[in-house]
Design a protein around this motif. Structure first.
Motif, short mmCIF file in Angstrom:
data_model
loop_
_atom_site.label_atom_id
_atom_site.label_comp_id
_atom_site.label_asym_id
_atom_site.label_seq_id
_atom_site.Cartn_x
_atom_site.Cartn_y
_atom_site.Cartn_z
N ALA A 46 0.83 -1.20 0.00
CA ALA A 46 0.00 0.00 0.00
C ALA A 46 0.87 1.26 0.00
O ALA A 46 0.55 2.25 -0.67
CB ALA A 46 -0.93 0.00 1.20
N VAL A 47 1.98 1.23 0.74
CA VAL A 47 2.90 2.37 0.77
C VAL A 47 3.51 2.59 -0.62
O VAL A 47 3.62 3.73 -1.10
CB VAL A 47 4.02 2.14 1.81
N LEU A 48 3.89 1.50 -1.29
CA LEU A 48 4.49 1.61 -2.62
C LEU A 48 3.51 2.18 -3.64
O LEU A 48 3.86 3.03 -4.46
CB LEU A 48 5.01 0.25 -3.07
N VAL A 49 2.26 1.70 -3.60
CA VAL A 49 1.24 2.24 -4.49
C VAL A 49 0.95 3.70 -4.14
O VAL A 49 0.70 4.53 -5.01
CB VAL A 49 -0.04 1.38 -4.44
N PHE A 50 0.99 4.01 -2.84
CA PHE A 50 0.79 5.39 -2.40
C PHE A 50 1.84 6.32 -3.03
O PHE A 50 1.52 7.45 -3.42
CB PHE A 50 0.88 5.47 -0.88
N LEU A 51 3.08 5.86 -3.13
CA LEU A 51 4.13 6.69 -3.75
C LEU A 51 3.79 6.99 -5.20
O LEU A 51 3.96 8.12 -5.67
CB LEU A 51 5.48 5.98 -3.65
N LEU A 52 3.32 5.97 -5.93
CA LEU A 52 2.91 6.21 -7.31
C LEU A 52 1.75 7.20 -7.36
O LEU A 52 1.70 8.09 -8.23
CB LEU A 52 2.50 4.89 -7.97
N ASP A 53 0.80 7.06 -6.45
CA ASP A 53 -0.34 7.98 -6.38
C ASP A 53 0.12 9.39 -6.02
O ASP A 53 -0.47 10.39 -6.47
CB ASP A 53 -1.35 7.49 -5.34
N LEU A 54 1.16 9.48 -5.19
CA LEU A 54 1.69 10.79 -4.81
C LEU A 54 2.19 11.55 -6.02
O LEU A 54 1.92 12.75 -6.18
CB LEU A 54 2.82 10.59 -3.80
N TYR A 55 2.92 10.87 -6.91
CA TYR A 55 3.42 11.52 -8.12
C TYR A 55 2.25 11.96 -9.00
O TYR A 55 2.30 13.02 -9.63
CB TYR A 55 4.33 10.58 -8.91
N LEU A 56 1.21 11.13 -9.05
CA LEU A 56 0.04 11.49 -9.85
C LEU A 56 -0.62 12.75 -9.28
O LEU A 56 -1.02 13.64 -10.03
CB LEU A 56 -0.96 10.34 -9.88
N ALA A 57 -0.74 12.82 -7.96
CA ALA A 57 -1.33 14.00 -7.34
C ALA A 57 -0.51 15.25 -7.65
O ALA A 57 -1.06 16.33 -7.90
CB ALA A 57 -1.44 13.80 -5.82
N MET A 58 0.81 15.10 -7.66
CA MET A 58 1.68 16.25 -7.90
C MET A 58 1.50 16.82 -9.31
O MET A 58 1.49 18.04 -9.50
CB MET A 58 3.15 15.85 -7.69
N ILE A 59 1.37 15.95 -10.29
CA ILE A 59 1.26 16.45 -11.67
C ILE A 59 -0.18 16.74 -12.06
O ILE A 59 -0.45 17.64 -12.86
CB ILE A 59 1.90 15.45 -12.67
N PHE A 60 -1.12 16.01 -11.47
CA PHE A 60 -2.51 16.15 -11.85
C PHE A 60 -3.18 17.36 -11.20
O PHE A 60 -4.02 18.03 -11.82
CB PHE A 60 -3.27 14.88 -11.47
N ALA A 61 -2.80 17.67 -9.96
CA ALA A 61 -3.47 18.75 -9.23
C ALA A 61 -3.35 20.11 -9.92
O ALA A 61 -4.34 20.80 -10.10
CB ALA A 61 -2.94 18.81 -7.80
N PRO A 62 -2.14 20.52 -10.34
CA PRO A 62 -2.04 21.86 -10.94
C PRO A 62 -2.27 21.90 -12.44
O PRO A 62 -2.32 22.99 -13.01
CB PRO A 62 -0.58 22.24 -10.64
N ILE A 63 -2.44 20.75 -13.08
CA ILE A 63 -2.45 20.77 -14.55
C ILE A 63 -3.72 21.42 -15.12
O ILE A 63 -3.68 22.03 -16.20
CB ILE A 63 -2.25 19.36 -15.13
N ALA A 64 -4.83 21.34 -14.41
CA ALA A 64 -6.06 21.96 -14.91
C ALA A 64 -5.89 23.47 -14.99
O ALA A 64 -6.21 24.11 -16.00
CB ALA A 64 -7.24 21.59 -14.02
N ALA A 65 -5.39 24.06 -13.91
CA ALA A 65 -5.17 25.51 -13.91
C ALA A 65 -4.12 25.89 -14.95
O ALA A 65 -4.26 26.90 -15.65
CB ALA A 65 -4.73 25.97 -12.52
N PHE A 66 -3.06 25.09 -15.06
CA PHE A 66 -2.00 25.36 -16.05
C PHE A 66 -2.58 25.39 -17.46
O PHE A 66 -2.27 26.28 -18.26
CB PHE A 66 -0.92 24.29 -15.93
N MET A 67 -3.43 24.41 -17.80
CA MET A 67 -4.01 24.35 -19.14
C MET A 67 -4.88 25.56 -19.42
O MET A 67 -4.82 26.16 -20.49
CB MET A 67 -4.82 23.06 -19.30
N ALA A 68 -5.72 25.92 -18.44
CA ALA A 68 -6.64 27.04 -18.65
C ALA A 68 -5.89 28.36 -18.79
O ALA A 68 -6.27 29.23 -19.58
CB ALA A 68 -7.63 27.11 -17.50
#
Length: 528
Positions: free
Chosen positions: A435-457
């Motif tokens: 679960a910790v290892l999958v969490f790390l992958l999810d962490l990277y997704l959160a980092m790139i996914f969270a600001p990308i909507a505002a960046f695109m707009a």
């Protein structure tokens, strides 16, 4: 024409903000729910919609059908992007949502291959194409709608709510599938219970359509329309003007990094733990669900952080971390999930000796070598390929024993005798570490996914925003991420290692970091 500057209206109350957020994110919830249900049931769907006799080909066919939905997203992006920029954001919202919902429900009503033959397979692919076509306009619409209402200092935070739907979509999908598996027998779920998660979409569709029908058009679009500044040809202006086309290219690069990360995190990790490591799907779903829920608040944190330090540092940090740590994370998954498989791979040489091994990405195995390589890869066995000039039958050497052109059953029996663990022992697996290892992958997704909507707009002018952002997003995130499980599986088969395909997302993430470091602009202080 000049870009319109719109300040956040004082009439948009906190209550109104939440109504807009909920309405905008419901489409994302629907999209992610569909993703996870399909991914969680991929093995079962391969049995239902493809001919029996070759499990690997059937599973690859299911992944290809999954990827087909991403294939047409750019077309949907062009059609609905133009509609959103010319007719309005709200109308497009309603059209894309209704198409997505009806296609998802339709999968739950399809006849199986046993009943309708190849028409069942074709129907599954057609519905996936309809889903993908509608999805092509959904993301751009949600981003545009919410960003055009958000105040400048909170645009990253407010649009990051869109990305939390990944966690909610997964949670709903996992709870429903796990709940059905717990109350139904294996035969009942396999026979008809798998349809229920798709049919339940009717409730999500009804709720989403009702809420979205109550929304107003965005103030940005209303003022553009009143000023006569609506683009007559948003497609031509978006991709025909050099300056705007350059921005489209930069967004395509960033979204390719997003696609590599989310495909690895949300899809390949689940397939890896289930099919390669051999953990039961219920255990895998529990691990993935726990990690995704734990990551959900971080989307808001990274969205907020991008409002403070900028979009670019957060986006590129995700790509760098993903490029550096993906291989160690998946090797650690093998260690903590199935240490017996790890020992077998390290100590037991397996070699395929043949003349006609080919790399086949979009075609089924044709030669004996291709068939055997696919079977070994499907069973999570690392192997070497020794090419010989002799044109006899393909051979498999397992710990000194030689098999001449073996079928799957003989191959499996020989591997088991040599110490290969056919399945992981859930009691021996370190579920907490997984679960910790999958969490790390999810962490990277959160980092790139969270600001990308505002960046695109923020990257594009309002009159071209919907069209300009939608196409590169779905070319990058959709094609790279959607076809990642299929491409990784094909590379694993060809190179004889269930780690080989990881070079696909790692190379993309590294390239995006390097290119983005020098070329991607900062946007967080721009006025929309």
């Amino acid at each position: 024409m000049t870009q319109i500057s719109i300040e956040h209206s004082a009439t948009v109350t906190a209550r109104g903000d939440w109504r807009l957020i909920i309405a905008s994110t419901l489409g994302g919830l629907f999209e992610w729910y569909d993703f996870y249900v399909y991914a969680a049931l991929a093995v079962l769907l391969s049995e239902k919609f493809f001919p029996k006799g070759n499990e690997t080909v059937a599973f690859m066919g299911t992944l290809a059908a999954f990827g087909a939905g991403f294939l047409v997203r750019p077309l949907g992006a062009l059609v609905f992007g133009r509609l959103g920029d010319v007719v309005g954001r709200k109308v497009t919202f309603l059209v894309t949502m209704s198409m997505m919902g009806m296609a998802t429900i339709g999968i739950g009503l399809l006849p199986t291959y046993a009943t309708a033959g190849i028409w069942a397979t074709i129907s599954l692919v057609v519905l996936r194409l309809i889903q993908g076509f509608a999805h092509g306009g959904e993301t751009g619409g949600a981003v545009t709608y919410l960003a055009e209402y958000a105040p400048a200092g909170r645009r990253g935070l407010q649009t990051s709510f869109l990305q939390t739907t990944a966690a909610f979509g997964l949670t709903v999908a996992v709870l429903i599938t796990l709940g059905l598996r717990s109350v139904l027998t294996h035969d009942q779920f396999s026979d008809w219970g798998w349809r229920i998660p798709f049919l339940i979409s009717v409730f999500l569709l009804a709720m989403s359509m009702y809420i979205r029908s109550k929304l107003d058009e965005t103030p940005v679009f209303r003022r553009m329309k009143a000023a006569g500044q609506i683009s007559r040809s948003p497609i031509a202006e978006s991709f025909g003007a050099a300056d705007n086309l350059r921005k489209v290219g930069l967004l395509l690069i960033v979204c390719s990094g997003l696609g590599a990360i989310f495909g690895t995190c949300l899809f390949h990790s689940m397939f890896f733990l289930n099919k390669t490591i051999g953990l039961p799907i219920q255990v895998v779903q529990g691990i993935v669900c726990t990690a995704v829920i734990a990551t959900a608040p971080l989307y808001l944190l990274f969205g907020w952080l991008s409002d403070r330090i900028g979009r670019k540092p957060v986006l590129l940090a995700a790509c760098l971390l993903s490029a550096v740590t993906t291989f160690p994370i998946f090797k650690a998954m093998t260690h903590y999930g199935n240490s017996a498989l790890e020992r077998f791979v390290e100590r037991t040489p397996v070699t395929v000796v043949a003349t006609d091994c080919q790399f086949r990405l979009f075609s089924p195995p044709e030669s004996d070598c291709d068939r055997i390589a696919a079977q070994l890869s499907d069973m999570g066995v690392r192997f070497d390929v020794e090419r010989t000039g002799d044109k006899g039958d393909a051979e498999v050497r397992v710990a000194g024993q030689v098999l001449s052109n073996p079928d799957r059953n003989v191959l499996r029996a020989t591997l088991i005798a040599a110490g290969w663990p056919e399945k992981a022992d859930p009691q021996q697996a370190n579920v907490a570490m997984l679960a910790v290892l999958v969490f790390l992958l999810d962490l990277y997704l959160a980092m790139i996914f969270a600001p990308i909507a505002a960046f695109m707009a923020e990257l594009f002018p309002a009159r071209l925003r919907y069209t300009s952002m939608s196409l590169p997003f779905h070319l990058g995130a959709g094609w790279i991420g959607g076809f990642l499980p299929f491409s990784v599986a094909a590379m694993n088969i060809h190179f004889g290692s269930f780690y080989a395909g990881l070079w696909y997302p790692v190379a993309i993430s590294a390239a995006v970091f390097i290119v983005g470091l020098f070329l991607v602009p900062e946007t967080y202080k721009r006025v929309m």
